[in-house]
Write an enzyme that holds these catalytic residues in place. Sequence first.
Site, PDB file in Angstrom:
ATOM      1  CB  ALA A   1       4.159  -7.826  -6.367  1.00  0.00           C
TER       2      ALA A   1
ATOM      3  CD  GLU B   1       0.983  -0.372  -5.211  1.00  0.00           C
ATOM      4  OE1 GLU B   1       1.618  -1.388  -4.870  1.00  0.00           O
ATOM      5  OE2 GLU B   1       0.610   0.495  -4.383  1.00  0.00           O
ATOM      6  CG  ASN B   2       6.296   0.163  -9.631  1.00  0.00           C
ATOM      7  OD1 ASN B   2       6.499   0.822  -8.630  1.00  0.00           O
ATOM      8  ND2 ASN B   2       6.800  -1.047  -9.809  1.00  0.00           N
TER       9      ASN B   2
ATOM     10  CD  GLU C   1       1.174  -5.759  -6.092  1.00  0.00           C
ATOM     11  OE1 GLU C   1       1.170  -4.514  -6.105  1.00  0.00           O
ATOM     12  OE2 GLU C   1       1.307  -6.417  -5.028  1.00  0.00           O
TER      13      GLU C   1
ATOM     14  CG  HIS D   1      -2.424  -1.555  -5.354  1.00  0.00           C
ATOM     15  ND1 HIS D   1      -3.063  -0.895  -4.325  1.00  0.00           N
ATOM     16  CD2 HIS D   1      -1.556  -2.422  -4.751  1.00  0.00           C
ATOM     17  CE1 HIS D   1      -2.604  -1.349  -3.155  1.00  0.00           C
ATOM     18  NE2 HIS D   1      -1.698  -2.271  -3.384  1.00  0.00           N
TER      19      HIS D   1
ATOM     20  CD  GLU E   1      -0.999  -1.597   0.019  1.00  0.00           C
ATOM     21  OE1 GLU E   1      -1.574  -2.633  -0.379  1.00  0.00           O
ATOM     22  OE2 GLU E   1      -0.134  -1.009  -0.669  1.00  0.00           O
TER      23      GLU E   1
HETATM   24  N1  0A1 Z   1       2.448  -1.603  -2.333  1.00  0.00           N
HETATM   25  C1  0A1 Z   1       2.954  -2.932  -2.389  1.00  0.00           C
HETATM   26  C2  0A1 Z   1       3.797  -3.307  -1.246  1.00  0.00           C
HETATM   27  C3  0A1 Z   1       5.203  -2.835  -1.235  1.00  0.00           C
HETATM   28  C4  0A1 Z   1       5.594  -1.929  -0.288  1.00  0.00           C
HETATM   29  C5  0A1 Z   1       6.903  -1.529  -0.168  1.00  0.00           C
HETATM   30  C6  0A1 Z   1       7.815  -2.098  -1.010  1.00  0.00           C
HETATM   31  O1  0A1 Z   1       9.128  -1.745  -0.844  1.00  0.00           O
HETATM   32  C7  0A1 Z   1      10.097  -2.641  -0.810  1.00  0.00           C
HETATM   33  C8  0A1 Z   1       7.453  -3.001  -1.969  1.00  0.00           C
HETATM   34  C9  0A1 Z   1       6.123  -3.365  -2.085  1.00  0.00           C
HETATM   35  C10 0A1 Z   1       1.781  -3.879  -2.331  1.00  0.00           C
HETATM   36  O2  0A1 Z   1       0.881  -3.664  -1.527  1.00  0.00           O
HETATM   37  O3  0A1 Z   1       1.768  -4.861  -3.030  1.00  0.00           O
HETATM   38 ZN    ZN Z   2      -0.888  -3.467  -1.955  1.00  0.00          ZN
END
Ligand code: 0A1
Ligand code: ZN
Length: 876
Positions: free
Chosen positions: A281, A283-284, A317, A320, A339
């Site tokens: 997923a 976190e936009n 998410e 975040h 993370e």
């Molecule tokens: N930041 C998200 C992880 C994530 C990283 C890269 C992506 O590209 C396909 C998609 C999601 C998380 O930590 O949930």
């Molecule tokens: Zn994350």
Amino acid sequence: MLDIQKTANSEMADAAPAPVDPATIRREDYRPPAWFIPEIELDFQLDLERTVVRSKLDVRRSKSASADEPLVLQGDDITPTAVKVDGAAWNDWKLIEGDLVLPLTGASHIVEIEVELDPSTNTQLMGLYGSNGMLCTQCEAEGFRRITFAPDRPDVLSRYQVRMEADKAQFPVLLCNGDKVAEGDGENGRHWVQWNDPWPKPSYLFALVAGDLVSNNDSFTTRSGKPVELNIWVRDGDLDRTGHAMQALKDSMRWDEETYGREYDLGLFNIVAVSDFNMGAMENKGLNIFNSRYILADPEVATDADFDGIEGVVAHEYFHNWSGNRVTCRDWFQLSLKEGFTVYRDQSFSADMGSAALKRIEDVRILRAAQFPEDAGPLAHPIRPESYQEISNFYTATIYNKGAEVIRMMNTLMGPENFRKGTDLYFDRHDGEAATCEDFVTAMEDGGEIDLKQFRKWYETPGTPRVTAKLSHDPQTGTATVQLSQKIAQNGEKPKSSELVIPLRTALLDPETGAHEGEQLLLLDQTEQSFVLEGHKDHPVLSINRGFSAPIILESNQTAEELAFLSAHDDDPFARFEAVQRLMTGYLTAKVSGTPVDRDIILQAVAKILADKTIDPAFLAELILLPSEAFLGDQMVEVDPQAIHEEREKLRGKIAVQFEKQFRKLYKSCWPGEFSLDAEARAKRKLRNVTLGYLAASFTEDAAEVAFEQYREADNMTAMQGALAVLSHLEAEERAVAFDDFYKRFKGNPLVLDKWFSLQVMSQRSDTLKRVDGLSRHPDFTMSNPNRVRALYGAFTGNQVRFHDPSGKGYRMIADMVIALDKQNPQTAARFIPQLGRWRRYERGRSELMRLALEKIAAQPDLSKDVAEQVHKSLA
Ligand code: 0A1
Ligand code: ZN
């Protein structure tokens, strides 16, 4: 060329700095941005095949940048169809390696760019892509540059205003970050929505979605009384599977207020489930996008583990929003800043929502299954890496799970109150900024009043520390001495001594009763150290690294008798679980390497556990589980998967036969009543599946019958999957009947169909390789859907005995798949390399075949950066 120069003048070569690979990006090379973009306006004319993106960037030269520094806007696989500067057409631009370079003078300008995209051909699932008739985006880490030209780096924060326009019938729902500020109908059946996100954010947090979606609509009132509208958007027909995710979202919002004092900061929070997604997923800001497997659930299609996964990922998410969005990362080397911390936060949340003990066992299991092998192999890196070629390869168990362990250790060292003071200061101090891991540690020091100077080594040290613990006792003085030492081995090299700060929660148990006078925190911060503990008349039993307080490998001089004692008496649930695991692991690894060893002590320990009526069923299920084949392999100098499999099956069979009566009784006692998601009902389902596994292993003739009966009667996926998992290994006729029935029943549900694929390729049967091959040609198999690829090939690579078939067929199959998938989706393809990359750990024959499979991939022309980096590092 370089090598020739070296031999010609070796003295010079020695003095010269290491050659810099232009593809490698280094942490030490970080430079602040030359241009900032405080405001971005985007206009999307959306269409599946032809989307037009117009951007208007308010560009400001940084005061520290030189006056002739050009404006460089990253792009990937896009070309501008028009460029304007300050309102006038502008032709003075170049595309250099995909980036748009504008030689601008002056301090500020308005730059306008137009780009055309074809989302339907975007198979990488990065940038703007089509999935099941909808349009969605994925920008982390570097996907925004596939949508439009921009400074696509996390330390450039902008306020976004976005207008989306699309055909109203095809895309009735248009979503973006922030708040919806206006909407209306346009010409030719089109409509538009205007979005405004008041919080400055880096481009990786941008998102939009356009589709024919329905929402589970709910609300939440923040503790300061602000109302928040909540929506979970899915395809029509999936709506009644969104309840659990919605509850998890509301629980997370409340928990973050109570535990970290963090409130949500917009009037709207949207979640969208999509079926084609590379990760779990994203976190936009205000618009989380999820792989549908982490949203959709009801008991009929989702297992209890799926329900837990949804709760954890929704929380992750959401959390975040503060640890990642409000305080973001300065550069991608700091990825663990958001993370590791966020995983720690979601782990704590799930522990609070359910059983902390079971959650800890599960988290450590994941760490050991995914992170320890990574740390021991050619792809090892510290939680704050020094360099990378493709950042997508660094979304690793090390950054995430070891990163979380490092934060957990801070909590252990500081205590919860000071830890909270530290995080409060961190959020206050860096709100709205792009920060570093160093900023985090400094805030924890300042807020939590602790010196973390030496602790910082965890950020730069790859490899899993090995801690040796020896307990000695002096009956005369009543003192017990715990002698500790630490060292780290990397990539099969000899271990070197280390000086990390390692907090070890320890108790010395009375050898008769198992009682103790309280835990102590032993702080190992030197290579070797002794701790003298008074007041122990009798030789106590050592319980160390309780709760897995440090992510280490423990080597102790404990006897099998002492481990058996701990498995019966330790009051720390993790330590008790660990004692059984160590007892079994010690036995099995000795057997595999041909060392004579006593089995009775294990049987006695299991007998005691089964006789202990105080143990709750879920914990009992954990205590009687054997260590996995993969974990056992990790403990061996040279892995022979077949030998491990055989010895493990023998022990499983022996336990199964010895305790058949008890297992039968337990199995019956776990007969399900009315379906419920409460802890008691879940515990029963878990123990029922584990005991079913043992009944099947006891060679009783009715095993297939019992499993089939469970399958037939099941009203929930946990029971169904448990039954199929047992049947999948058997020769019995019931196996095919059940799998065919399952397919017919669930062929319309892609997430359940994924289980159908996985369960078959996880089978121990000797025809599994053939089955993988057959399933890869099944009409429901597609390489375009990452979930399906993982369901088939990901599950197969986890099947130790069949993936590591001595013929090497399994390796070649994965190599061929990676080569094909790389052309379509490099990110997902690269994730299969580590399985082959561990080739040095295996016995000669397999090792060579694994290496050859890697060589075959390496020899392909036009490999993606993603796959090339992983393959070359694995072969180096
Ligand atoms: N930041 C998200 C992880 C994530 C990283 C890269 C992506 O590209 C396909 C998609 C999601 C998380 O930590 O949930
Ligand atoms: Zn994350």
